[in-house]
Design a protein around this motif. Sequence first.
Motif, PDB file in Angstrom:
ATOM      1  N   GLY A 238       9.502   7.667  39.087  1.00  0.00           N
ATOM      2  CA  GLY A 238       8.543   6.655  38.658  1.00  0.00           C
ATOM      3  C   GLY A 238       8.352   6.573  37.153  1.00  0.00           C
ATOM      4  N   ILE A 239       9.187   7.306  36.388  1.00  0.00           N
ATOM      5  CA  ILE A 239       9.086   7.300  34.924  1.00  0.00           C
ATOM      6  C   ILE A 239       9.811   6.060  34.388  1.00  0.00           C
ATOM      7  CG2 ILE A 239       9.604   8.571  32.795  1.00  0.00           C
ATOM      8  CD1 ILE A 239       7.710  10.090  34.649  1.00  0.00           C
ATOM      9  N   ILE A 240       9.122   5.292  33.549  1.00  0.00           N
ATOM     10  CA  ILE A 240       9.718   4.093  32.947  1.00  0.00           C
ATOM     11  C   ILE A 240      10.725   4.534  31.894  1.00  0.00           C
ATOM     12  CG2 ILE A 240       9.276   1.969  31.644  1.00  0.00           C
ATOM     13  CD1 ILE A 240       7.996   2.018  34.470  1.00  0.00           C
ATOM     14  N   TYR A 241      11.956   4.012  31.983  1.00  0.00           N
ATOM     15  CA  TYR A 241      12.987   4.437  31.044  1.00  0.00           C
ATOM     16  C   TYR A 241      13.729   3.291  30.349  1.00  0.00           C
ATOM     17  CZ  TYR A 241      16.612   3.426  34.552  1.00  0.00           C
ATOM     18  OH  TYR A 241      17.450   2.802  35.445  1.00  0.00           O
ATOM     19  N   HIS A 242      13.499   2.029  30.762  1.00  0.00           N
ATOM     20  CA  HIS A 242      14.279   0.943  30.160  1.00  0.00           C
ATOM     21  C   HIS A 242      13.522  -0.375  30.277  1.00  0.00           C
ATOM     22  CE1 HIS A 242      17.867  -0.916  28.570  1.00  0.00           C
ATOM     23  NE2 HIS A 242      17.976  -1.725  29.603  1.00  0.00           N
ATOM     24  N   THR A 243      13.778  -1.267  29.307  1.00  0.00           N
ATOM     25  CA  THR A 243      13.176  -2.594  29.314  1.00  0.00           C
ATOM     26  C   THR A 243      14.147  -3.605  28.714  1.00  0.00           C
ATOM     27  OG1 THR A 243      11.206  -3.875  28.722  1.00  0.00           O
ATOM     28  CG2 THR A 243      12.016  -2.315  27.069  1.00  0.00           C
ATOM     29  N   GLY A 244      13.872  -4.858  28.954  1.00  0.00           N
ATOM     30  CA  GLY A 244      14.675  -5.948  28.407  1.00  0.00           C
ATOM     31  C   GLY A 244      14.012  -7.267  28.747  1.00  0.00           C
ATOM     32  N   ILE A 245      14.697  -8.352  28.479  1.00  0.00           N
ATOM     33  CA  ILE A 245      14.164  -9.700  28.662  1.00  0.00           C
ATOM     34  C   ILE A 245      14.802 -10.361  29.886  1.00  0.00           C
ATOM     35  CG2 ILE A 245      13.951 -12.004  27.613  1.00  0.00           C
ATOM     36  CD1 ILE A 245      12.506  -9.996  25.910  1.00  0.00           C
ATOM     37  N   VAL A 246      13.987 -10.943  30.746  1.00  0.00           N
ATOM     38  CA  VAL A 246      14.488 -11.737  31.871  1.00  0.00           C
ATOM     39  C   VAL A 246      14.828 -13.127  31.340  1.00  0.00           C
ATOM     40  CG1 VAL A 246      13.923 -12.798  34.096  1.00  0.00           C
ATOM     41  CG2 VAL A 246      13.091 -10.487  33.565  1.00  0.00           C
TER      42      VAL A 246
ATOM     43  N   GLY B 149      12.919  -1.640  21.077  1.00  0.00           N
ATOM     44  CA  GLY B 149      12.974  -2.282  19.764  1.00  0.00           C
ATOM     45  C   GLY B 149      13.357  -3.743  19.895  1.00  0.00           C
ATOM     46  N   LEU B 150      14.274  -4.038  20.827  1.00  0.00           N
ATOM     47  CA  LEU B 150      14.678  -5.417  21.091  1.00  0.00           C
ATOM     48  C   LEU B 150      13.501  -6.240  21.608  1.00  0.00           C
ATOM     49  CD1 LEU B 150      16.823  -7.688  21.585  1.00  0.00           C
ATOM     50  CD2 LEU B 150      17.122  -6.679  23.862  1.00  0.00           C
ATOM     51  N   THR B 151      12.808  -5.741  22.635  1.00  0.00           N
ATOM     52  CA  THR B 151      11.722  -6.516  23.232  1.00  0.00           C
ATOM     53  C   THR B 151      10.567  -6.696  22.246  1.00  0.00           C
ATOM     54  OG1 THR B 151      10.857  -4.509  24.289  1.00  0.00           O
ATOM     55  CG2 THR B 151      12.294  -5.915  25.602  1.00  0.00           C
ATOM     56  N   LYS B 152      10.256  -5.658  21.508  1.00  0.00           N
ATOM     57  CA  LYS B 152       9.178  -5.762  20.515  1.00  0.00           C
ATOM     58  C   LYS B 152       9.535  -6.783  19.439  1.00  0.00           C
ATOM     59  CE  LYS B 152       6.260  -3.061  17.465  1.00  0.00           C
ATOM     60  NZ  LYS B 152       5.837  -1.740  17.048  1.00  0.00           N
ATOM     61  N   LEU B 153      10.772  -6.732  18.938  1.00  0.00           N
ATOM     62  CA  LEU B 153      11.214  -7.667  17.903  1.00  0.00           C
ATOM     63  C   LEU B 153      11.162  -9.107  18.412  1.00  0.00           C
ATOM     64  CD1 LEU B 153      12.439  -8.291  15.119  1.00  0.00           C
ATOM     65  CD2 LEU B 153      14.695  -7.883  16.145  1.00  0.00           C
ATOM     66  N   ILE B 154      11.658  -9.341  19.624  1.00  0.00           N
ATOM     67  CA  ILE B 154      11.661 -10.699  20.184  1.00  0.00           C
ATOM     68  C   ILE B 154      10.240 -11.242  20.259  1.00  0.00           C
ATOM     69  CG2 ILE B 154      12.066 -12.054  22.288  1.00  0.00           C
ATOM     70  CD1 ILE B 154      14.597 -11.391  20.688  1.00  0.00           C
TER      71      ILE B 154
ATOM     72  N   ASP C  77      19.478  -7.177  27.284  1.00  0.00           N
ATOM     73  CA  ASP C  77      18.938  -5.862  26.947  1.00  0.00           C
ATOM     74  C   ASP C  77      19.865  -5.116  26.006  1.00  0.00           C
ATOM     75  OD1 ASP C  77      20.988  -5.277  28.772  1.00  0.00           O
ATOM     76  OD2 ASP C  77      19.848  -3.729  29.809  1.00  0.00           O
ATOM     77  N   ALA C  78      19.377  -4.008  25.505  1.00  0.00           N
ATOM     78  CA  ALA C  78      20.168  -3.081  24.697  1.00  0.00           C
ATOM     79  C   ALA C  78      20.450  -1.890  25.611  1.00  0.00           C
ATOM     80  CB  ALA C  78      19.388  -2.659  23.447  1.00  0.00           C
ATOM     81  N   PRO C  79      21.619  -1.900  26.284  1.00  0.00           N
ATOM     82  CA  PRO C  79      21.828  -0.991  27.409  1.00  0.00           C
ATOM     83  C   PRO C  79      22.110   0.476  27.092  1.00  0.00           C
ATOM     84  CG  PRO C  79      23.701  -2.465  27.175  1.00  0.00           C
ATOM     85  CD  PRO C  79      22.687  -2.879  26.156  1.00  0.00           C
ATOM     86  N   GLY C  80      22.474   0.825  25.895  1.00  0.00           N
ATOM     87  CA  GLY C  80      22.675   2.244  25.623  1.00  0.00           C
ATOM     88  C   GLY C  80      23.739   2.542  24.588  1.00  0.00           C
ATOM     89  N   THR C  81      23.947   3.810  24.376  1.00  0.00           N
ATOM     90  CA  THR C  81      24.865   4.332  23.370  1.00  0.00           C
ATOM     91  C   THR C  81      26.255   3.706  23.481  1.00  0.00           C
ATOM     92  OG1 THR C  81      23.646   6.402  23.460  1.00  0.00           O
ATOM     93  CG2 THR C  81      25.793   6.476  22.390  1.00  0.00           C
TER      94      THR C  81
ATOM     95  N   PHE D  98      11.355  -6.910  31.753  1.00  0.00           N
ATOM     96  CA  PHE D  98      11.523  -6.143  32.984  1.00  0.00           C
ATOM     97  C   PHE D  98      11.408  -4.676  32.600  1.00  0.00           C
ATOM     98  CE2 PHE D  98      15.871  -6.280  31.393  1.00  0.00           C
ATOM     99  CZ  PHE D  98      16.271  -4.957  31.530  1.00  0.00           C
ATOM    100  N   PHE D  99      10.936  -3.874  33.535  1.00  0.00           N
ATOM    101  CA  PHE D  99      10.820  -2.435  33.297  1.00  0.00           C
ATOM    102  C   PHE D  99      11.491  -1.700  34.443  1.00  0.00           C
ATOM    103  CE2 PHE D  99       7.188  -4.263  31.056  1.00  0.00           C
ATOM    104  CZ  PHE D  99       7.338  -3.683  29.808  1.00  0.00           C
ATOM    105  N   TRP D 100      12.403  -0.776  34.080  1.00  0.00           N
ATOM    106  CA  TRP D 100      13.057   0.053  35.081  1.00  0.00           C
ATOM    107  C   TRP D 100      12.416   1.429  35.089  1.00  0.00           C
ATOM    108  CZ3 TRP D 100      18.862  -1.104  33.709  1.00  0.00           C
ATOM    109  CH2 TRP D 100      19.227  -2.342  34.251  1.00  0.00           C
ATOM    110  N   LYS D 101      12.379   2.014  36.287  1.00  0.00           N
ATOM    111  CA  LYS D 101      11.843   3.364  36.478  1.00  0.00           C
ATOM    112  C   LYS D 101      12.910   4.246  37.120  1.00  0.00           C
ATOM    113  CE  LYS D 101       9.757   2.119  40.947  1.00  0.00           C
ATOM    114  NZ  LYS D 101      10.976   2.023  41.633  1.00  0.00           N
ATOM    115  N   ASP D 102      12.772   5.553  36.906  1.00  0.00           N
ATOM    116  CA  ASP D 102      13.690   6.475  37.574  1.00  0.00           C
ATOM    117  C   ASP D 102      13.109   6.857  38.937  1.00  0.00           C
ATOM    118  OD1 ASP D 102      11.758   8.472  37.133  1.00  0.00           O
ATOM    119  OD2 ASP D 102      12.865   9.396  35.484  1.00  0.00           O
ATOM    120  N   SER D 103      13.760   7.768  39.630  1.00  0.00           N
ATOM    121  CA  SER D 103      13.324   8.139  40.987  1.00  0.00           C
ATOM    122  C   SER D 103      11.960   8.829  41.004  1.00  0.00           C
ATOM    123  CB  SER D 103      14.380   9.030  41.659  1.00  0.00           C
ATOM    124  OG  SER D 103      14.574  10.196  40.886  1.00  0.00           O
TER     125      SER D 103
END
Length: 159
Positions: free
Chosen positions: A106-114, A57-62, A127-131, A99-104
Amino acid sequence: KILTDPPITMSKDSFVYQYIKSVFLNSVIINSIALIGTPYVSGGKDIKTDKGLDCSGLTKLIYEMVGIGFKIPDGAANQYNYFNNNGMIFQTPQSGDLFFWKDSNGIIYHTGIVTGITETGDIGIIDAPGTNRVVDYRQFKLDGNFWQSNIAGYGRPIE
């Protein structure tokens, strides 16, 4: 008449193109900084309606705020796939990239702005790191184990 004329094309090396790119990237960073402190809300896409944002939601809004010219989808994995399917995933980061993070697996689970790369090899992100957290600025060692084992690539809408 102007709307029916073909679009103006210019070299990526031209001063005008580089200036427009610089303004766009600065706008991405400035608008990201302005959202620091926004609460994390799972599924959050709108600050007013949802009272917060999640990572995608953060990356899309930006990108909507800076007028990227196309709409990226909801969800980190969907955003990665969109950028990948359109030839906009790179392996070297630049300011303003997603940036896009993947788990072990290869599933993409997180994004944010460099936000940039420091002289000491740290990568700055927003980024919006979590709960129970808020949109924030963080740094990681670009060549560190965590970053290298989690990075899937960088989405870049303007080359």
